[in-house]
Structures are given as C-alpha cells and as structure tokens.
Design a protein around this motif. Structure first.
Motif, PDB file in Angstrom:
ATOM      1  N   GLU A   1       0.821  -1.205   0.000  1.00 32.64           N
ATOM      2  CA  GLU A   1       0.000   0.000   0.000  1.00 32.64           C
ATOM      3  C   GLU A   1       0.862   1.265   0.000  1.00 32.64           C
ATOM      4  OE1 GLU A   1      -3.199   0.113  -0.615  1.00 32.64           O
ATOM      5  OE2 GLU A   1      -3.038  -2.068  -0.826  1.00 32.64           O
ATOM      6  N   LEU A   2       1.964   1.237   0.753  1.00 35.35           N
ATOM      7  CA  LEU A   2       2.867   2.380   0.771  1.00 35.35           C
ATOM      8  C   LEU A   2       3.438   2.622  -0.624  1.00 35.35           C
ATOM      9  CD1 LEU A   2       4.604   4.533   2.200  1.00 35.35           C
ATOM     10  CD2 LEU A   2       6.275   2.728   2.677  1.00 35.35           C
ATOM     11  N   LYS A   3       3.878   1.563  -1.270  1.00 49.81           N
ATOM     12  CA  LYS A   3       4.449   1.703  -2.607  1.00 49.81           C
ATOM     13  C   LYS A   3       3.407   2.207  -3.597  1.00 49.81           C
ATOM     14  CE  LYS A   3       8.203  -1.696  -2.213  1.00 49.81           C
ATOM     15  NZ  LYS A   3       9.318  -0.771  -2.494  1.00 49.81           N
ATOM     16  N   LYS A   4       2.200   1.703  -3.522  1.00 48.37           N
ATOM     17  CA  LYS A   4       1.147   2.148  -4.442  1.00 48.37           C
ATOM     18  C   LYS A   4       0.879   3.645  -4.271  1.00 48.37           C
ATOM     19  CE  LYS A   4      -2.528  -0.515  -4.826  1.00 48.37           C
ATOM     20  NZ  LYS A   4      -3.627  -1.443  -4.440  1.00 48.37           N
ATOM     21  N   ASN A   5       0.845   4.110  -3.035  1.00 51.28           N
ATOM     22  CA  ASN A   5       0.599   5.536  -2.791  1.00 51.28           C
ATOM     23  C   ASN A   5       1.741   6.397  -3.329  1.00 51.28           C
ATOM     24  OD1 ASN A   5      -1.865   5.099  -1.524  1.00 51.28           O
ATOM     25  ND2 ASN A   5      -0.957   4.912   0.507  1.00 51.28           N
ATOM     26  N   ILE A   6       2.955   5.936  -3.109  1.00 54.94           N
ATOM     27  CA  ILE A   6       4.121   6.678  -3.612  1.00 54.94           C
ATOM     28  C   ILE A   6       4.116   6.709  -5.130  1.00 54.94           C
ATOM     29  CG2 ILE A   6       6.642   6.614  -3.838  1.00 54.94           C
ATOM     30  CD1 ILE A   6       6.721   5.556  -0.943  1.00 54.94           C
ATOM     31  N   LEU A   7       3.813   5.585  -5.748  1.00 51.39           N
ATOM     32  CA  LEU A   7       3.820   5.504  -7.213  1.00 51.39           C
ATOM     33  C   LEU A   7       2.750   6.397  -7.830  1.00 51.39           C
ATOM     34  CD1 LEU A   7       4.487   1.679  -7.637  1.00 51.39           C
ATOM     35  CD2 LEU A   7       6.074   3.561  -8.159  1.00 51.39           C
ATOM     36  N   LYS A   8       1.618   6.513  -7.188  1.00 52.78           N
ATOM     37  CA  LYS A   8       0.583   7.423  -7.682  1.00 52.78           C
ATOM     38  C   LYS A   8       1.088   8.865  -7.667  1.00 52.78           C
ATOM     39  CE  LYS A   8      -3.395   4.617  -6.258  1.00 52.78           C
ATOM     40  NZ  LYS A   8      -4.499   4.491  -5.267  1.00 52.78           N
ATOM     41  N   ASP A   9       1.793   9.217  -6.576  1.00 53.09           N
ATOM     42  CA  ASP A   9       2.338  10.568  -6.480  1.00 53.09           C
ATOM     43  C   ASP A   9       3.406  10.811  -7.546  1.00 53.09           C
ATOM     44  OD1 ASP A   9       0.708  11.140  -4.325  1.00 53.09           O
ATOM     45  OD2 ASP A   9       2.226  10.650  -2.815  1.00 53.09           O
ATOM     46  N   ILE A  10       4.274   9.813  -7.762  1.00 57.25           N
ATOM     47  CA  ILE A  10       5.313   9.944  -8.788  1.00 57.25           C
ATOM     48  C   ILE A  10       4.687  10.097 -10.165  1.00 57.25           C
ATOM     49  CG2 ILE A  10       7.210   8.751  -9.969  1.00 57.25           C
ATOM     50  CD1 ILE A  10       7.837   7.373  -7.308  1.00 57.25           C
ATOM     51  N   ASP A  11       3.689   9.269 -10.450  1.00 59.83           N
ATOM     52  CA  ASP A  11       3.035   9.281 -11.753  1.00 59.83           C
ATOM     53  C   ASP A  11       2.423  10.642 -12.056  1.00 59.83           C
ATOM     54  OD1 ASP A  11       2.015   8.034 -14.148  1.00 59.83           O
ATOM     55  OD2 ASP A  11       0.063   7.910 -13.160  1.00 59.83           O
ATOM     56  N   ALA A  12       1.911  11.292 -11.023  1.00 57.52           N
ATOM     57  CA  ALA A  12       1.238  12.576 -11.205  1.00 57.52           C
ATOM     58  C   ALA A  12       2.204  13.704 -11.554  1.00 57.52           C
ATOM     59  CB  ALA A  12       0.462  12.936  -9.943  1.00 57.52           C
ATOM     60  N   LEU A  13       3.468  13.576 -11.159  1.00 60.41           N
ATOM     61  CA  LEU A  13       4.409  14.676 -11.384  1.00 60.41           C
ATOM     62  C   LEU A  13       5.483  14.383 -12.422  1.00 60.41           C
ATOM     63  CD1 LEU A  13       7.360  14.054  -9.837  1.00 60.41           C
ATOM     64  CD2 LEU A  13       5.937  14.366  -7.818  1.00 60.41           C
ATOM     65  N   ALA A  14       5.738  13.104 -12.724  1.00 58.43           N
ATOM     66  CA  ALA A  14       6.821  12.758 -13.648  1.00 58.43           C
ATOM     67  C   ALA A  14       6.504  13.230 -15.065  1.00 58.43           C
ATOM     68  CB  ALA A  14       7.049  11.254 -13.646  1.00 58.43           C
ATOM     69  N   LYS A  15       7.532  13.644 -15.779  1.00 60.82           N
ATOM     70  CA  LYS A  15       7.326  14.099 -17.159  1.00 60.82           C
ATOM     71  C   LYS A  15       6.907  12.931 -18.052  1.00 60.82           C
ATOM     72  CE  LYS A  15      12.251  13.941 -18.434  1.00 60.82           C
ATOM     73  NZ  LYS A  15      13.412  14.765 -18.854  1.00 60.82           N
ATOM     74  N   PRO A  16       6.273  13.202 -19.175  1.00 60.76           N
ATOM     75  CA  PRO A  16       5.673  12.147 -20.007  1.00 60.76           C
ATOM     76  C   PRO A  16       6.617  11.008 -20.398  1.00 60.76           C
ATOM     77  CG  PRO A  16       4.898  14.279 -20.735  1.00 60.76           C
ATOM     78  CD  PRO A  16       5.948  14.549 -19.701  1.00 60.76           C
ATOM     79  N   GLY A  17       7.862  11.294 -20.724  1.00 60.22           N
ATOM     80  CA  GLY A  17       8.753  10.241 -21.203  1.00 60.22           C
ATOM     81  C   GLY A  17       9.479   9.478 -20.116  1.00 60.22           C
TER      82      GLY A  17
END
Length: 282
Positions: free
Chosen positions: A95-111
């Motif tokens: 669950e911790l990893k899923k939450n972190i990954l959602k946050d990363i996905d929201a800010l990471a550049k498209p490529g």
C-alpha cells in the motif's frame, strides 16, 4: 534513452546505495525522503562509503566531491519532476508503494520511466497503479548496492520492450550485471534465498544448533560467504519477513510459511544490523 537525471524515492540503505552508484557513473541524482534528517543520513552514508573506497585505493580522493555534488537531497517530491528515470526504493509494503507511485506518476514528465526496487511484490500489480504501465519496470538492486553486482530487471505484463531495454542499459551503465526476470513472487534470487533464511530461523527456533553454528555450517559446508542468519541481519529481518509473507500469500503453499521466531523478532524490533540487534548483537 539518454538518462541524465535519475530520481530516487527513499534515502535508506537501498536508496542511498543506488544514489551512490548512479552518481559515480556520472548521472545527476535527486534523492528524496520524508524528512531532512533521513536525507542527510543518506548523503552521510554515501560519503562514508566513498571514504572507505579511497582508503582501499579503489577511488581517487579527488573524485569524491564531484560524486557527492551530483546527489541533490530533498524532501520535496516535486524536485523529481524533470527526472528521466525514477526509482521507488521505499519500505517493502504494497500500500505504501502504491501511494508513492501514484504521487510519482502525477508529477513525472511524459517520457520518464518509473521503476520499483521491490524485492518481491508483483510488478504487474504495481504497474496498474500508474497511468503509464508500459513505462513501468522492476529494477531490483541488492544490498549493499555499491558492492553487489546483480540487478534483476523484472517485466510486468504491461512493460514495453523499450522500457526494459532502457533499464537494462542503465544497469550496465552503473556497473551492474542485469538478468532478465519474468514477474513472479520473489522473482529469482529471493524466491531461492529467503526461504533458505526462513528455514535457518526454523532450525534455530527448534534448537538444532546455535546461530553461530548454523552460519558456520552453511559457510563451511555449502561454501557460502556469509551464513543465512548473519545475512538476514544484513538484509533486515523485516524485509525477510515481508518477502516470506508475499511468497506465502501469492503461492498459497505452506512451504513458504514464515518461521514464528522470525515474526516474533520483527515484532520485538530486532530487525538486524540497522536496529543493532537481530540474530546477533551489533
């Protein structure tokens, strides 16, 4: 893919190790953790590791500061936004990893490629958390990262060939040897290794031998460089337990049942070297 900046979530023993090998390879690193003290501990660990290499004549003293300068420590997740490749190296908790990954996905550049350093959790399941699952991959380094040569590159069902190729190339660039692994609980190394550690805990629990004797037996009788219980202390007993719980849950096979002693020690906070106490006292 031209990876110039690499982001890391987590400044602990895995995160700072990944930062060190990447910075040593000439890559700019942004290392993020939840508080400034954790970030500073990570950078201090890298500095101490480099000092040891200098003493062993494996690194020139003049090369230390440029490596440190390539690592930008921060508590601001937004600082990862321009990274070409981002590695999540947080605690082994789904669950911790899923939450972190959602946050990363929201800010990471498209490529940007998003990778996880998980040692056992399904890459396919984690990939489903992000909006770019074809750009998601498992990149499993081993502890201690600056010393261990292996990286498991794990494909989820969604991982593209381009993402896999870029991750394999990155592993080689930082001086590691990658092996291609299909998604499965525990992947390859931990599927074999952690059940052995778990069995050693059962042997200790049953009083067949003392910890030192178990480890000596495997070192002298199986030519292992370190015994399984000492290795568990190095890995972290909480990480070993987490891997066994994943194997037990995902395979639904009693042979992967965590040793009660292992669970009890984790409950007591006896996590190994990082807690100064595990199967041995440090």
């Amino acid at each position: 893919m031209n990876i110039q900046t690499l982001g890391i979530i987590g400044a602990g023993q895995m995160g700072n190790g990944i930062a060190q090998v990447c910075a040593t390879a000439g890559i700019k690193v942004v290392m993020c953790d939840i508080n400034a003290a954790a970030v500073q501990r990570g950078i201090d660990t890298v500095s101490a590791n480099l000092d040891r290499l200098i003493k062993k004549d494996k690194l020139l003293a003049a090369d230390k500061q440029p490596i440190i300068d390539r690592i930008h420590g921060t508590t601001d997740l937004g600082a990862l936004a321009q990274s070409d490749f981002i590695v999540e190296a947080a605690t082994e908790n789904l669950e911790l990893k899923k939450n972190i990954l959602k946050d990363i996905d929201a800010l990471a550049k498209p490529g940007a490629i998003i990778a996880t350093n998980t040692s056992s959790i399904s890459i396919t399941r984690l990939a489903a958390t992000v909006s770019r699952p074809q750009q998601f991959v498992g990149m499993h380094f081993f502890n201690p990262v600056p010393v261990m040569a292996l990286v498991e590159v794990i494909r989820g069902i969604q991982t593209s060939d381009e993402t896999y190729a870029a991750t394999e190339a990155l592993a080689r660039r930082v001086g590691k040897t990658p092996i291609a692994v299909k998604n499965s609980p525990g992947f390859v190394v931990n599927r074999v290794l952690v059940p052995m550690i778990n069995e050693a805990a059962f042997v200790l629990q049953e009083g067949l031998a003392k910890a030192e004797e178990i480890d000596s037996g495997m070192q002298l009788g199986a030519n292992h460089p370190i015994g399984p219980l000492a290795l568990a202390d190095l890995i972290g007993l909480d990480t070993c337990l987490a891997v066994m719980e994943v194997l037990y849950r995902e395979f639904n096979d009693p042979k992967y049942r965590p040793a009660p002693l292992l669970r009890e020690m984790v409950d007591a906070g006896y996590l190994g070297r990082k807690a100064k106490r595990g199967f041995y006292t440090y």
